[in-house]
Design an enzyme around this catalytic site. Structure first.
Site, PDB file in Angstrom:
ATOM      1  N   GLY A   1     -19.288  -7.456 -22.665  1.00 39.90           N
ATOM      2  CA  GLY A   1     -20.134  -6.276 -22.736  1.00 39.90           C
ATOM      3  C   GLY A   1     -19.668  -5.285 -23.770  1.00 39.90           C
ATOM      4  O   GLY A   1     -19.952  -5.398 -24.968  1.00 39.90           O
ATOM      5  N   CYS A   2     -18.904  -4.291 -23.310  1.00 34.28           N
ATOM      6  CA  CYS A   2     -18.550  -3.183 -24.194  1.00 34.28           C
ATOM      7  C   CYS A   2     -17.528  -3.563 -25.258  1.00 34.28           C
ATOM      8  O   CYS A   2     -17.526  -2.972 -26.341  1.00 34.28           O
ATOM      9  CB  CYS A   2     -18.061  -2.005 -23.352  1.00 34.28           C
ATOM     10  SG  CYS A   2     -19.374  -1.333 -22.294  1.00 34.28           S
ATOM     11  N   VAL A   3     -16.666  -4.543 -24.980  1.00 32.75           N
ATOM     12  CA  VAL A   3     -15.737  -4.996 -26.019  1.00 32.75           C
ATOM     13  C   VAL A   3     -16.505  -5.685 -27.139  1.00 32.75           C
ATOM     14  O   VAL A   3     -16.312  -5.398 -28.321  1.00 32.75           O
ATOM     15  CB  VAL A   3     -14.657  -5.925 -25.435  1.00 32.75           C
ATOM     16  CG1 VAL A   3     -13.789  -6.504 -26.550  1.00 32.75           C
ATOM     17  CG2 VAL A   3     -13.790  -5.180 -24.430  1.00 32.75           C
TER      18      VAL A   3
ATOM     19  N   SER B   1     -18.548  -3.158 -29.157  1.00 30.20           N
ATOM     20  CA  SER B   1     -17.675  -2.346 -30.005  1.00 30.20           C
ATOM     21  C   SER B   1     -17.131  -3.162 -31.164  1.00 30.20           C
ATOM     22  O   SER B   1     -16.979  -2.645 -32.280  1.00 30.20           O
ATOM     23  CB  SER B   1     -16.518  -1.784 -29.172  1.00 30.20           C
ATOM     24  OG  SER B   1     -16.995  -0.959 -28.131  1.00 30.20           O
TER      25      SER B   1
ATOM     26  N   PRO C   1     -23.040   0.570 -24.583  1.00 38.11           N
ATOM     27  CA  PRO C   1     -21.915  -0.367 -24.603  1.00 38.11           C
ATOM     28  C   PRO C   1     -20.882  -0.111 -25.697  1.00 38.11           C
ATOM     29  O   PRO C   1     -19.676  -0.141 -25.445  1.00 38.11           O
ATOM     30  CB  PRO C   1     -22.593  -1.737 -24.776  1.00 38.11           C
ATOM     31  CG  PRO C   1     -23.952  -1.561 -24.177  1.00 38.11           C
ATOM     32  CD  PRO C   1     -24.347  -0.155 -24.520  1.00 38.11           C
TER      33      PRO C   1
END
Length: 210
Positions: free
Chosen positions: A150-152, A155, A121
């Site tokens: 998710g990936c935001v 990160s 992710p």
């Protein structure tokens, strides 16, 4: 407690803004075709998010701010996908060579933009992104992308953990359901980043010394 009392209690504990840094980089996270094709099981109504991100990107490029694009790419055997690939079945759309892994509408990588391919992710996990930004003297990141929950979010937490001032551009992030989108913006703003508007971000970029 009432909703107002709960929000007031939250604000008492988490009400700090860190502000933009002086040497930012813009990261566009996983704006891939899979989220824009109604026939794909990853499809989400996120046209507004990529349009916002493209406007922020235009301002970033005009200001000379580095731009990073991320995507997800797996070996044909998916051996590099680990438990994430095992758990999240739609990741099959990101097997190397799949058209669903291409960048979404209007997003064409420029020669001076870094593309970071990842398998998990976070844009930082298992990649050289943190080292690259640090070596370039970057002190902060502006995050846009898919999906917010998710990936935001992953990160965002890693960006903060690596010491970067982190801002998440609300309109330039999207998810397949408004509830996780809003909840994760709320939580990121409380603990890990400043959640900012597109207008605020563009004004900041326009004000950077050229």
């Amino acid at each position: 407690m009432s909703d107002d009392e709960l929000l007031a209690n939250y604000a008492r504990a988490y009400n700090t803004r860190v502000g933009f840094g002086s040497r930012p980089a813009l990261i566009l996270i996983d704006f891939c075709q899979a989220y824009f094709d109604p026939a794909c099981d990853l499809y989400a109504d996120v046209d507004d998010a990529i349009e916002s991100a493209l406007r922020v990107r235009e301002a970033a490029r005009a200001a000379g701010v580095p731009v990073v694009l991320t995507n997800v790419v797996y070996h044909p055997s998916a051996i590099d996908g680990g438990r994430f690939f095992e758990k999240a079945a739609p990741l099959k759309n990101f097997i190397k060579g799949s058209p669903m892994g291409a960048f979404g509408p209007g997003l064409i990588a420029q020669d001076d933009e870094l593309i970071v391919s990842k398998q998990y992710p976070s844009a930082f996990f298992g990649t050289s992104l943190a080292s690259t930004l640090t070596a370039a003297g970057i002190d902060s990141v502006l995050l846009t992308g898919l999906t917010t929950s998710g990936c935001v979010r992953a990160s965002c937490i890693d960006a903060m953990s690596h010491g970067f001032r982190t801002a998440v551009v609300a309109e330039a992030c999207g998810d397949r359901h408004p509830a996780p989108h809003e909840a994760n913006l709320f939580d990121m703003n409380a603990k890990y980043a400043d959640v900012v508007s597109e207008a605020e971000t563009i004004a900041f970029l326009n004000g950077l010394p050229r």
